[in-house]
Scaffold this motif. Structure first.
Motif, PDB file in Angstrom:
ATOM      1  N   ASP A 175       0.595  -1.287   0.526  1.00  0.00           N
ATOM      2  CA  ASP A 175      -0.414   0.273   0.125  1.00  0.00           C
ATOM      3  C   ASP A 175       0.783   1.142  -0.139  1.00  0.00           C
ATOM      4  OD1 ASP A 175      -1.518   1.945   0.510  1.00  0.00           O
ATOM      5  OD2 ASP A 175      -2.292   0.606   1.756  1.00  0.00           O
ATOM      6  N   GLU A 176       1.052   2.031  -1.147  1.00  0.00           N
ATOM      7  CA  GLU A 176       2.239   3.057  -1.359  1.00  0.00           C
ATOM      8  C   GLU A 176       1.512   4.039  -0.374  1.00  0.00           C
ATOM      9  OE1 GLU A 176       2.808   4.196  -5.326  1.00  0.00           O
ATOM     10  OE2 GLU A 176       3.722   2.339  -5.685  1.00  0.00           O
ATOM     11  N   SER A 177       0.333   4.496   0.268  1.00  0.00           N
ATOM     12  CA  SER A 177      -0.386   5.236   0.492  1.00  0.00           C
ATOM     13  C   SER A 177      -0.131   4.861   2.242  1.00  0.00           C
ATOM     14  CB  SER A 177      -1.833   6.074   0.878  1.00  0.00           C
ATOM     15  OG  SER A 177      -2.519   4.235   0.699  1.00  0.00           O
ATOM     16  N   ASP A 178       0.257   4.249   2.901  1.00  0.00           N
ATOM     17  CA  ASP A 178       0.585   3.637   4.135  1.00  0.00           C
ATOM     18  C   ASP A 178       2.380   3.984   4.520  1.00  0.00           C
ATOM     19  OD1 ASP A 178       0.881   3.040   6.983  1.00  0.00           O
ATOM     20  OD2 ASP A 178       0.517   1.203   6.350  1.00  0.00           O
ATOM     21  N   ASP A 179       2.924   4.546   5.571  1.00  0.00           N
ATOM     22  CA  ASP A 179       4.399   5.368   5.760  1.00  0.00           C
ATOM     23  C   ASP A 179       4.128   4.628   7.172  1.00  0.00           C
ATOM     24  OD1 ASP A 179       3.975   6.764   2.991  1.00  0.00           O
ATOM     25  OD2 ASP A 179       3.644   7.839   3.512  1.00  0.00           O
ATOM     26  N   GLY A 180       3.143   4.153   7.692  1.00  0.00           N
ATOM     27  CA  GLY A 180       3.270   3.433   9.241  1.00  0.00           C
ATOM     28  C   GLY A 180       3.163   4.454   9.946  1.00  0.00           C
ATOM     29  N   ASP A 181       2.921   3.853  11.098  1.00  0.00           N
ATOM     30  CA  ASP A 181       2.455   4.703  12.243  1.00  0.00           C
ATOM     31  C   ASP A 181       3.437   5.146  13.086  1.00  0.00           C
ATOM     32  OD1 ASP A 181      -0.435   3.795  11.926  1.00  0.00           O
ATOM     33  OD2 ASP A 181       0.158   1.885  13.375  1.00  0.00           O
ATOM     34  N   GLY A 182       4.505   5.018  12.541  1.00  0.00           N
ATOM     35  CA  GLY A 182       5.701   5.657  13.798  1.00  0.00           C
ATOM     36  C   GLY A 182       6.263   4.609  14.726  1.00  0.00           C
ATOM     37  N   VAL A 183       6.755   4.696  15.705  1.00  0.00           N
ATOM     38  CA  VAL A 183       7.445   3.977  16.814  1.00  0.00           C
ATOM     39  C   VAL A 183       7.373   5.832  18.267  1.00  0.00           C
ATOM     40  CG1 VAL A 183       9.133   3.432  18.013  1.00  0.00           C
ATOM     41  CG2 VAL A 183       9.136   2.308  15.632  1.00  0.00           C
ATOM     42  N   ARG A 184       6.523   4.907  18.937  1.00  0.00           N
ATOM     43  CA  ARG A 184       6.374   6.673  19.944  1.00  0.00           C
ATOM     44  C   ARG A 184       7.257   5.478  21.515  1.00  0.00           C
ATOM     45  NH1 ARG A 184       0.697   7.293  19.882  1.00  0.00           N
ATOM     46  NH2 ARG A 184       1.353   7.869  21.767  1.00  0.00           N
ATOM     47  N   LEU A 185       8.049   5.715  21.860  1.00  0.00           N
ATOM     48  CA  LEU A 185       8.388   4.924  23.005  1.00  0.00           C
ATOM     49  C   LEU A 185       8.071   5.316  24.868  1.00  0.00           C
ATOM     50  CD1 LEU A 185      12.591   5.149  22.279  1.00  0.00           C
ATOM     51  CD2 LEU A 185      10.670   3.883  21.424  1.00  0.00           C
ATOM     52  N   GLU A 186       6.999   5.608  24.329  1.00  0.00           N
ATOM     53  CA  GLU A 186       5.381   6.485  25.825  1.00  0.00           C
ATOM     54  C   GLU A 186       5.519   4.659  26.483  1.00  0.00           C
ATOM     55  OE1 GLU A 186       4.776   7.905  22.771  1.00  0.00           O
ATOM     56  OE2 GLU A 186       4.713  10.335  22.836  1.00  0.00           O
ATOM     57  N   ARG A 187       5.614   4.518  27.637  1.00  0.00           N
ATOM     58  CA  ARG A 187       5.268   2.624  27.397  1.00  0.00           C
ATOM     59  C   ARG A 187       4.264   3.203  27.455  1.00  0.00           C
ATOM     60  NH1 ARG A 187       7.704   2.055  33.797  1.00  0.00           N
ATOM     61  NH2 ARG A 187       6.648   4.275  33.868  1.00  0.00           N
ATOM     62  N   PRO A 188       2.334   3.815  27.949  1.00  0.00           N
ATOM     63  CA  PRO A 188       1.684   3.119  27.968  1.00  0.00           C
ATOM     64  C   PRO A 188       0.675   3.022  26.288  1.00  0.00           C
ATOM     65  CG  PRO A 188       1.974   5.362  29.274  1.00  0.00           C
ATOM     66  CD  PRO A 188       3.348   5.075  29.006  1.00  0.00           C
ATOM     67  N   HIS A 189       1.540   3.800  24.894  1.00  0.00           N
ATOM     68  CA  HIS A 189       1.574   3.391  24.153  1.00  0.00           C
ATOM     69  C   HIS A 189       2.357   1.954  23.424  1.00  0.00           C
ATOM     70  CE1 HIS A 189       1.589   3.832  19.687  1.00  0.00           C
ATOM     71  NE2 HIS A 189       2.923   3.583  19.597  1.00  0.00           N
ATOM     72  N   LEU A 190       3.423   1.395  24.349  1.00  0.00           N
ATOM     73  CA  LEU A 190       3.478   0.453  24.268  1.00  0.00           C
ATOM     74  C   LEU A 190       3.183  -0.620  24.399  1.00  0.00           C
ATOM     75  CD1 LEU A 190       7.561   1.216  25.180  1.00  0.00           C
ATOM     76  CD2 LEU A 190       6.619   1.269  22.285  1.00  0.00           C
ATOM     77  N   PHE A 191       2.776  -0.635  25.592  1.00  0.00           N
ATOM     78  CA  PHE A 191       2.043  -1.586  26.396  1.00  0.00           C
ATOM     79  C   PHE A 191       0.848  -1.877  25.258  1.00  0.00           C
ATOM     80  CE2 PHE A 191      -1.762  -3.156  29.039  1.00  0.00           C
ATOM     81  CZ  PHE A 191      -1.143  -4.007  29.716  1.00  0.00           C
ATOM     82  N   GLU A 192       0.351  -1.077  24.869  1.00  0.00           N
ATOM     83  CA  GLU A 192      -1.536  -1.027  23.782  1.00  0.00           C
ATOM     84  C   GLU A 192      -0.809  -2.059  22.555  1.00  0.00           C
ATOM     85  OE1 GLU A 192      -3.817   0.206  20.573  1.00  0.00           O
ATOM     86  OE2 GLU A 192      -1.733   0.959  20.931  1.00  0.00           O
ATOM     87  N   LYS A 193       0.055  -1.480  22.149  1.00  0.00           N
ATOM     88  CA  LYS A 193       0.796  -1.578  20.476  1.00  0.00           C
ATOM     89  C   LYS A 193       0.924  -3.123  21.054  1.00  0.00           C
ATOM     90  CE  LYS A 193       4.097  -1.341  16.832  1.00  0.00           C
ATOM     91  NZ  LYS A 193       5.105  -1.237  16.553  1.00  0.00           N
ATOM     92  N   ILE A 194       1.519  -3.680  21.707  1.00  0.00           N
ATOM     93  CA  ILE A 194       2.564  -5.172  21.618  1.00  0.00           C
ATOM     94  C   ILE A 194       1.619  -5.421  23.111  1.00  0.00           C
ATOM     95  CG2 ILE A 194       4.343  -6.108  22.776  1.00  0.00           C
ATOM     96  CD1 ILE A 194       6.301  -3.601  21.934  1.00  0.00           C
ATOM     97  N   VAL A 195       0.730  -5.437  24.051  1.00  0.00           N
ATOM     98  CA  VAL A 195      -0.091  -6.511  25.077  1.00  0.00           C
ATOM     99  C   VAL A 195      -1.155  -6.497  24.409  1.00  0.00           C
ATOM    100  CG1 VAL A 195      -0.984  -6.984  27.489  1.00  0.00           C
ATOM    101  CG2 VAL A 195       1.347  -6.202  26.558  1.00  0.00           C
ATOM    102  N   GLU A 196      -1.745  -4.995  24.423  1.00  0.00           N
ATOM    103  CA  GLU A 196      -3.743  -5.259  23.855  1.00  0.00           C
ATOM    104  C   GLU A 196      -4.065  -5.592  21.938  1.00  0.00           C
ATOM    105  OE1 GLU A 196      -5.122  -1.349  25.513  1.00  0.00           O
ATOM    106  OE2 GLU A 196      -4.803  -1.977  27.648  1.00  0.00           O
ATOM    107  N   ARG A 197      -2.788  -4.714  21.498  1.00  0.00           N
ATOM    108  CA  ARG A 197      -3.120  -5.006  20.216  1.00  0.00           C
ATOM    109  C   ARG A 197      -2.790  -6.268  19.158  1.00  0.00           C
ATOM    110  NH1 ARG A 197      -1.403  -0.973  16.222  1.00  0.00           N
ATOM    111  NH2 ARG A 197      -0.992  -0.331  17.818  1.00  0.00           N
ATOM    112  N   GLU A 198      -1.411  -7.071  20.238  1.00  0.00           N
ATOM    113  CA  GLU A 198      -0.878  -7.879  20.025  1.00  0.00           C
ATOM    114  C   GLU A 198       0.195  -7.629  18.834  1.00  0.00           C
ATOM    115  OE1 GLU A 198      -3.200 -11.646  19.578  1.00  0.00           O
ATOM    116  OE2 GLU A 198      -3.431 -11.510  22.120  1.00  0.00           O
ATOM    117  N   ARG A 199       0.634  -7.136  18.383  1.00  0.00           N
ATOM    118  CA  ARG A 199       1.054  -6.227  17.759  1.00  0.00           C
ATOM    119  C   ARG A 199       3.121  -7.060  18.092  1.00  0.00           C
ATOM    120  NH1 ARG A 199       0.851  -2.454  14.274  1.00  0.00           N
ATOM    121  NH2 ARG A 199       2.917  -2.702  13.515  1.00  0.00           N
ATOM    122  N   GLY A 200       4.167  -6.215  17.712  1.00  0.00           N
ATOM    123  CA  GLY A 200       5.903  -6.955  18.030  1.00  0.00           C
ATOM    124  C   GLY A 200       6.228  -5.237  17.504  1.00  0.00           C
ATOM    125  N   GLY A 201       7.760  -5.198  17.633  1.00  0.00           N
ATOM    126  CA  GLY A 201       8.320  -3.769  17.578  1.00  0.00           C
ATOM    127  C   GLY A 201       9.321  -5.007  16.867  1.00  0.00           C
TER     128      GLY A 201
END
Length: 266
Positions: free
Chosen positions: A49-75
């Motif tokens: 998808d050429e229109s998708d540049d990614g969400d970007g990486v943020r290092l705030e701990r609540p954001h990391l928890f939401e991404k990796i634990v709640e949304r079951e993503r990696g990083g």
């Protein structure tokens, strides 16, 4: 931090973790690298998808928890080890964030702090790392130079670094007859998560960064690893590696089947 939810994400029973022991540390590291993938889709976006540049990486701990634990993503390392350190401290481990320099093909370790790892104090000090691609560190590694061989036959050790700006070198080898390969240089100086922000921004934006090309997705398995490229799936079992083509229309299904990642552009 909801440590129970994090442990459930790893497929572990929260009630089984009574105290911070070496065996508990080994278990949570091993299951982490086999469950949570190393992936850079937040940097690269959807490869189809050429229109998708990614969400970007943020290092705030609540954001990391939401991404990796709640949304079951990696990083990648700043996210995976960044959140893992929080879990270790919540479980009662004496864990420090440390900065490292992953060694490139030219043998150099640059830029500085291009990797986030952890050092845990138990009976002695151990490097504990859940934020690498292949080869993956699967168990705590003592800083005393002793060799630890993992479940798939890869041996690891930490030796004194010959660089004036770092203290230790993490090394590995796939075969007992092979030469030791440098994985990364590091010093065990404690750092805050904010220490890695500048390098994290660079690695997710610079054209010369190894993470701004094709997406990287990999996960350790009990007998090897799987790695997804835009056009193929590489699977290693023991010393045997196979590669199967993946059509563009099937790529997202393979991503979900092999890595548990349901990626959709923002």
């Amino acid at each position: 931090m909801n440590a129970d939810a994090y442990l459930v994400r790893l497929g572990l029973d929260p009630d089984a973790f009574v105290e911070p022991t070496l065996s508990a540390l080994e278990q949570v590291q091993r299951t982490h690298v086999q469950t949570v993938p190393f992936e850079t889709l937040a940097v690269t976006g959807d490869p189809f998808d050429e229109s998708d540049d990614g969400d970007g990486v943020r290092l705030e701990r609540p954001h990391l928890f939401e991404k990796i634990v709640e949304r079951e993503r990696g990083g990648f390392c700043f996210e995976l080890n960044g959140l893992f350190n929080w879990l270790l401290c919540e479980l009662g481990f004496d864990a420090d964030r440390i900065a490292a320099r992953v060694v490139g093909d030219d043998g150099a370790g640059r830029p500085p702090a291009n990797h986030h790892a952890n050092v845990v104090e138990l009976d002695q000090r151990y490097v504990v790392d859940v934020g690498m691609g292949v080869p993956t560190m699967r168990r705590p590694l003592p800083l005393d130079g002793s060799i630890r061989t993992d479940d798939v036959g890869v041996s690891w050790r930490v030796v004194e670094c010959d660089r004036p700006d770092e203290t230790y070198t993490t090394q590995y080898r796939d075969d007992s007859d092979a030469d030791w390969q440098n994985r990364y240089y590091f010093s065990d100086t404690p750092r805050e998560l904010t220490y890695f922000e500048a390098t994290c921004d660079y690695l997710q934006s610079a054209p010369e960064s190894p993470f701004t090309g094709d997406p990287v997705v990999s996960r350790a398995t009990g007998d090897g690893y799987v790695k997804l490229r835009p056009d193929s799936l590489v699977r290693r079992v023991g010393s045997e590696e196979t590669e199967e083509p993946v059509e563009a229309g099937a790529w997202h299904r393979v991503l979900e089947r092999e890595f548990g990642v349901r990626y959709r552009p923002a």
